[in-house]
Design a protein around this motif. Structure first.
Motif, PDB file in Angstrom:
ATOM      1  N   LEU A   1       0.817  -1.208   0.000  1.00 20.35           N
ATOM      2  CA  LEU A   1       0.000   0.000   0.000  1.00 20.35           C
ATOM      3  C   LEU A   1       0.856   1.265   0.000  1.00 20.35           C
ATOM      4  O   LEU A   1       1.285   1.727   1.058  1.00 20.35           O
ATOM      5  CB  LEU A   1      -0.929  -0.008   1.225  1.00 20.35           C
ATOM      6  N   TYR A   2       1.102   1.794  -1.168  1.00 15.64           N
ATOM      7  CA  TYR A   2       1.866   3.033  -1.266  1.00 15.64           C
ATOM      8  C   TYR A   2       1.048   4.080  -2.013  1.00 15.64           C
ATOM      9  O   TYR A   2       0.195   3.734  -2.825  1.00 15.64           O
ATOM     10  CB  TYR A   2       3.200   2.785  -1.975  1.00 15.64           C
ATOM     11  N   PRO A   3       1.322   5.349  -1.709  1.00 16.82           N
ATOM     12  CA  PRO A   3       0.567   6.391  -2.427  1.00 16.82           C
ATOM     13  C   PRO A   3       1.000   6.497  -3.881  1.00 16.82           C
ATOM     14  O   PRO A   3       2.147   6.172  -4.217  1.00 16.82           O
ATOM     15  CB  PRO A   3       0.927   7.663  -1.652  1.00 16.82           C
ATOM     16  N   TYR A   4       0.091   6.953  -4.715  1.00 19.52           N
ATOM     17  CA  TYR A   4       0.389   7.245  -6.127  1.00 19.52           C
ATOM     18  C   TYR A   4       1.545   8.246  -6.191  1.00 19.52           C
ATOM     19  O   TYR A   4       2.417   8.152  -7.033  1.00 19.52           O
ATOM     20  CB  TYR A   4      -0.865   7.843  -6.768  1.00 19.52           C
ATOM     21  N   ASP A   5       1.518   9.197  -5.277  1.00 19.91           N
ATOM     22  CA  ASP A   5       2.528  10.254  -5.252  1.00 19.91           C
ATOM     23  C   ASP A   5       3.806   9.837  -4.518  1.00 19.91           C
ATOM     24  O   ASP A   5       4.572  10.683  -4.073  1.00 19.91           O
ATOM     25  CB  ASP A   5       1.961  11.514  -4.589  1.00 19.91           C
ATOM     26  N   TRP A   6       4.028   8.531  -4.404  1.00 20.76           N
ATOM     27  CA  TRP A   6       5.207   7.986  -3.725  1.00 20.76           C
ATOM     28  C   TRP A   6       6.484   8.539  -4.348  1.00 20.76           C
ATOM     29  O   TRP A   6       6.674   8.445  -5.548  1.00 20.76           O
ATOM     30  CB  TRP A   6       5.163   6.465  -3.893  1.00 20.76           C
ATOM     31  N   ASP A   7       7.308   9.137  -3.520  1.00 20.69           N
ATOM     32  CA  ASP A   7       8.610   9.630  -3.968  1.00 20.69           C
ATOM     33  C   ASP A   7       8.500  10.707  -5.055  1.00 20.69           C
ATOM     34  O   ASP A   7       9.388  10.856  -5.871  1.00 20.69           O
ATOM     35  CB  ASP A   7       9.450   8.451  -4.488  1.00 20.69           C
ATOM     36  N   LYS A   8       7.380  11.435  -5.061  1.00 15.50           N
ATOM     37  CA  LYS A   8       7.222  12.496  -6.054  1.00 15.50           C
ATOM     38  C   LYS A   8       7.376  13.863  -5.406  1.00 15.50           C
ATOM     39  O   LYS A   8       6.884  14.073  -4.340  1.00 15.50           O
ATOM     40  CB  LYS A   8       5.831  12.418  -6.708  1.00 15.50           C
TER      41      LYS A   8
END
Lengths: 271, 281
Positions: free
Chosen positions: A264-271
């Motif tokens: 479960l990671y956000p779409y905006d992961w590492d953005k």
């Protein structure tokens, strides 16, 4: 449906587009322009958010596309001063159906939508331009759209606006009146219209969807509000039948950590 | 007068070091403006929609070099910021800390973790178990995090604990668009801010973040209510802002001489009533 503040929505959606493009590391957007309402509104929002010089309009007619639609798509691009490119999809579509013939219009239309998607992704790579979606909330809920076709995009700014709200936005953003008043059509075959195919007007559909989805009203409550039973039933069955289009493909869970289940990671992961 | 700044910022999701720089910049800006208290939003050091990133960004304040750098930068300034706290191995809290002048005055761990609709904090965080007023250089304060504030018992606990200043750190996405500008959801924060400040004779500071995470747009609209229940400052919706306002601590005395909620509070009656309810449950 409640009234909406069009300037606030414009500010919200342009901020969203600007921030997402910046986070994802793209300056340019690419949009499939059909000459219809949704892509015209998306193009206006993108031009405001990213500046017209950073928006590319791809016009992808088929041999049966009405000349008026082509003209309208070009007019939107000209007014906004967008770069455009026109690619006729007739040769690809004809080549395919010559070898795999069908007289099923839906199959033909879906193939066209996916051909346009494939070209958009190719041009996305050519221009390092991220694809801006044009799907509205009405079509997403009814599934009145082609999975991996016109539904395919990177970000989709109109996805929480019903068709009738997109029309209000079009007026606010200065989309040409002819486009606003055009009878909506998926363009699968000549003379096709959304409302004839769905069996009701967008005003009726959006009212029913708004009460069902936004207001969480039951079928019984909608009946007591005076909506016709047949139309409520049709809308509910369209929503249920199209849930698969709104979800990633199902993965059977085997391991202790599985994509789409508990990774479960956000779409905006590492953005 | 006390100069208070609300930093309506857009933290970077999952990037503690970038957010540390953002905090240090604003601390510097606060120094330049002679600010006394600087308030950040919920999870300001980490971003909000962390999900499985929670363990990766968690800190232990007393051992964290990040907290050391913040303390050093603060000098006399008091800051209140949000972070993920690993209180003991494997237990993660959505926490806020009030610090400055070389020490951490208080840490509050979010008690009410929203876990419905688009929210799933209950899945990733451990709920806090206490709501405590504490002393800091400008008087007595209380800290609440976002959904904590929407449960009025939390403010009552702070009020009964003698708080003069209630600081609410939020990461509230806007929802419900309407005819007037801004989101319908903004109203519930203001309603509570007005009510709590008026009926507790306290200052309420609400600092919400802005920016988008996975399509959710944080609504901003940070505000300050004085102890008379009057809105004295507000930041715009959606856009970044640094809202700097002078507040008069003399308002606390004046409000309490006008309305006697504070003097006439009877927490022991409420306590006994609640105890009966809980025992009979």
């Amino acid at each position: 449906m409640t009234k909406i503040n069009l300037e606030f929505v414009t500010h919200f959606l342009t901020s969203f587009i600007r921030q997402e493009y910046s986070k994802l590391g793209f300056q340019r957007a690419i949009i499939g322009l059909s000459g219809g309402l949704d892509s015209s509104v998306a193009a206006h929002l993108a031009a405001r958010a990213l500046s017209p010089a950073n928006v590319i309009g791809l016009i992808m007619p088929y041999r049966t596309t009405p000349p008026q639609d082509l003209e309208d798509a070009r007019e939107v691009a000209e007014r906004l001063q967008l770069r455009t490119q026109t690619i006729d999809i007739t040769p690809m579509i004809e080549a395919y159906f010559q070898s795999q013939p069908t007289d099923n219009n839906i199959q033909r239309g879906n193939k066209m939508a996916r051909e346009r998607m494939a070209i958009l992704y190719d041009f996305s790579a050519r221009y390092q331009a991220l694809i801006l979606g044009t799907s509205n909330k009405t079509e997403l809920l009814l599934g009145y759209c082609t999975i991996h076709g016109d539904m395919a995009s990177a970000i989709n700014p109109l996805g929480d606006l019903y068709k009738t709200q997109v029309r209000l936005m079009a007026r606010h953003l200065g989309v040409p009146a002819r486009i606003i008043h055009k009878i909506p059509s998926a363009g699968f075959w000549p003379g096709q219209t959304d409302e004839a195919e769905l069996g009701m007007s967008y005003e009726e559909i959006d009212q029913i969807l708004y009460h069902l989805v936004d207001k969480r009203k039951s079928k019984q409550q909608l009946l007591s509000l005076g909506f016709p039973e047949e139309k409520i039933g049709r809308i509910i069955s369209l929503i249920k039948a199209s849930e698969f289009k709104r979800k990633p493909p199902l993965i059977p869970k085997l391991s202790e950590r599985t994509v789409t289940h508990d990774f479960l990671y956000p779409y905006d992961w590492d953005k | 007068m006390i100069k208070v700044a609300l930093a309506q910022i857009k933290p970077f999701l999952g990037e503690v070091n970038k957010n540390l720089d953002l905090h240090l910049d604003l601390i510097e800006q606060a120094h330049q403006n002679k600010v006394n208290i600087l308030l950040f939003p919920e999870l300001s050091l980490t971003g909000y929609l962390l999900r499985d990133l929670v363990p990766e960004v968690a800190l232990h304040p007393s051992q964290s070099p990040i907290f050391q750098r913040l303390l050093k930068a603060c000098q006399d300034l008091i800051i209140i910021l949000g972070f993920v706290e690993e209180k003991e191995p494997g237990l993660y809290f959505n926490s806020v800390a009030c610090l400055g002048r070389g020490q951490i005055f208080h840490i509050h761990r979010k008690v009410y973790l929203p876990n419905y609709g688009m929210f799933e904090e209950g899945k990733f965080f451990t709920p806090g178990r206490a709501i405590t007023s504490f002393d800091f250089p400008y008087g007595r304060a209380g800290l609440l995090i976002c959904y904590d504030f929407l449960h009025y018992g939390t403010s009552y606990a702070l009020f009964s604990g003698g708080a003069d200043y209630i600081f609410v750190l939020s990461a509230a996405p806007g929802r419900g668009f309407q005819e007037s500008p801004g989101f319908a959801s903004q109203r519930m924060w203001e309603l509570m801010g007005e009510t709590i400040s008026f009926f507790s004779s306290v200052f309420v500071f609400y600092c919400n973040r802005v920016g988008f995470e996975d399509g959710k747009g944080f609504a901003g609209g940070s505000f300050i209510y004085n102890p008379f229940g009057q809105l004295i400052a507000q930041a715009p919706p959606l856009d970044k802002d640094m809202l700097i306002t002078d507040i008069d601590p003399g308002d606390l005395q004046a409000a309490r001489q006008k309305r006697f909620y504070r003097r006439d509070n009877r927490p022991e009656i409420i306590w006994r009533s609640l105890e009966k309810i809980i025992r009979n449950d």
